[in-house]
Design an enzyme around this catalytic site. Structure first.
Site, PDB file in Angstrom:
ATOM      1  CG  HIS A 172      -1.932  -1.136   1.209  1.00 17.24           C
ATOM      2  ND1 HIS A 172      -2.729  -1.480   0.137  1.00 17.24           N
ATOM      3  CD2 HIS A 172      -2.159  -2.065   2.172  1.00 17.24           C
ATOM      4  CE1 HIS A 172      -3.426  -2.566   0.451  1.00 17.24           C
ATOM      5  NE2 HIS A 172      -3.102  -2.939   1.670  1.00 17.24           N
ATOM      6  CG  ASP A 177      -5.343  -6.134   0.114  1.00 11.83           C
ATOM      7  OD1 ASP A 177      -5.336  -7.009   0.984  1.00 11.83           O
ATOM      8  OD2 ASP A 177      -5.292  -4.919   0.373  1.00 11.83           O
TER       9      ASP A 177
HETATM   10 ZN    ZN Z   1      -3.499  -6.814   2.905  1.00  9.37          ZN
END
Ligand code: ZN
Length: 457
Positions: free
Chosen positions: A270, A321
């Site tokens: 991220h 994810d």
């Molecule tokens: Zn994650």
């Protein structure tokens, strides 16, 4: 040796004609030679060939939550309210159910053009924190699922020891996740020693809030000078940045960079909330970045500074994810479109004079960055890499009638998302559909997980 011949293949960051691809006995490319007429004994591939990509960040169990968190009954919905609902699933999924859910997911990832997945695995124990007979039952479920459908797997056992900055330990609803550095390291070693085909392992830290400085130091010592990848969630949420600042006086990426531990093995997942000085510090360290644009959009995380990361040459990979998106085309499209919307510009990822195609720049970055995230020295259509490939269908919607040069641009920005006729792993074309039992087992697991009375939310 098996010889394949492609009319067109993505070699060295561009389309090249008449490419002879040789596969060795271990399922790796022995040779990749453009400009070669097809030898009589070569198998003709029916369309242009792209390398498969690495899905650099996955939590397989969350596939069972896709489509079940898209309502808001009252108040405001955000990452933290989503997480509370997601925990309801995390706390009850069994090894058998995980295998079924992961099997469906991994079949979908293959259809989405991924041929290897990095599984950021933190559901280690039974729900109340006791131990399975074999502590790695949940990890073996993931490995079994990958083997069932033919996807490569990099398992990343996650260190998770505390519920937040300054907390002494985990919350009662987090005991499933409990793993210190020694546990995760042993798990990694056992998975590697098992020698399962196309299964390897690295390690991960849940986040700076989920692992203490002592845990990070211990894992760093255990990893030593091996070449194993080390993944960590970092700076996904503004609340995490604020908590880190309050606890340490530094932002998460500042803290990590200042720790002196970052190096090219590290994969920062991220890193949504990064300042210029943090991007520069990460670039100096050689660490890579894993962006998950579909999930980051779904969870309302924020928008990464893509131009900043690209300008500094930070290796970049993409991941599925939370599994709301399960193909790299959609991730690359989101990656570029987020920037277009925010900046009111076009072709933000392109580098005029170097690589004018946004799709090509992002794709090549994801090939290279994904290899590092998965722990591979070689990846793509290069000698030594596993012989993975996607054979495009030139008659697919969005590709028909296009000049060769525009094919990758059209795959990313003009196709339905998976315009290939076959997916190859380790030198073999996979069956077009996963075994029927994979889908049936998934449906059974979903019925068990979501019986009335156990609805999400
Ligand atoms: Zn994650």
């Amino acid at each position: 040796m098996r010889r394949l011949h492609a009319p067109l293949a993505w070699v060295g960051g561009r389309w090249q004609r008449d490419v002879l691809l040789t596969v060795d006995a271990t399922g790796h490319w022995a040779g990749v030679s453009p400009g070669q007429p097809a030898p009589a004994d070569a198998e003709a591939l029916a369309g242009p060939v792209l390398p498969g990509l690495v899905d650099a960040h996955s939590h397989a169990f969350q596939r069972a939550f896709v489509g079940l968190a898209e309502t808001r009954a009252a108040g405001q919905d955000d990452f933290w309210s989503w997480r509370d609902r997601m925990y309801a699933l995390a706390l009850r999924i069994s090894p058998q159910q995980l295998r079924a859910v992961a099997g469906q997911l991994y079949a979908e990832l293959l259809r989405g053009g991924y041929t290897q997945v990095c599984e950021f695995h933190y559901l280690h124990h039974p729900a109340r924190g006791e131990r399975f007979g074999d502590e790695l039952d949940m990890a073996w479920a993931l490995a079994g699922a990958a083997q069932d459908v033919g996807l490569g797997l990099t398992l990343l056992p996650v260190v998770y020891t505390r519920s937040g900055f300054g907390a002494a330990g985990l919350r009662p609803d987090q005991h499933r996740f409990a793993a210190d550095a020694d546990w995760a390291w042993r798990a990694c070693q056992r998975i590697r020693a098992a020698g399962l085909p196309r299964v390897t392992a690295g390690v991960a830290l849940h986040s700076l809030r989920g692992a203490s400085p002592d845990d990070i130091a211990r894992l760093h010592r255990l990893v030593g000078d091996t070449d194993l990848p080390v993944h960590i969630h970092v700076a996904e949420q503004t609340a995490e940045v604020a908590d880190c600042l309050a606890a340490t006086g530094q932002r998460p990426l500042q803290w990590l960079a200042a720790s002196g531990r970052l190096d090219p093995r590290w994969q920062l997942v991220h890193a949504t909330h990064a300042q210029h000085d943090e991007i520069e510090a990460v670039a100096r360290s050689g660490a890579g970045l894993v962006l998950c644009p579909g999930t980051e959009a779904n969870l309302g995380d924020g928008l990464a500074d893509l131009p900043g990361w690209l300008r500094h040459g930070v290796p970049l990979a993409v991941g599925s994810d939370s599994q709301v998106t399960r193909g790299w085309v959609e991730e690359l499209r989101w990656l570029e479109y987020g920037q277009r919307l925010a900046l009111r510009q076009r072709n933000v990822a392109a580098a005029p004079g170097v690589q004018p195609s946004s799709a090509a720049r992002l794709f090549d970055a994801a090939v290279r960055g994904g290899a590092r995230a998965a722990g591979f020295a070689a990846w793509g259509l290069v000698p030594g890499a596993r012989a993975d490939a996607l054979v495009l269908d030139r008659q697919a919607d969005g590709l028909r009638g296009l000049p060769d040069e525009a094919l990758l641009d059209a795959v990313v920005f003009g196709s339905h998302g998976a315009p290939w006729q076959s997916v190859w792993v380790a030198g073999r074309a996979l069956p077009r559909r996963a075994p029927q039992r994979v889908g049936e087992a998934f449906e059974q697991a979903m019925r068990e997980l979501w019986t009335p009375g156990l609805s999400p939310g």
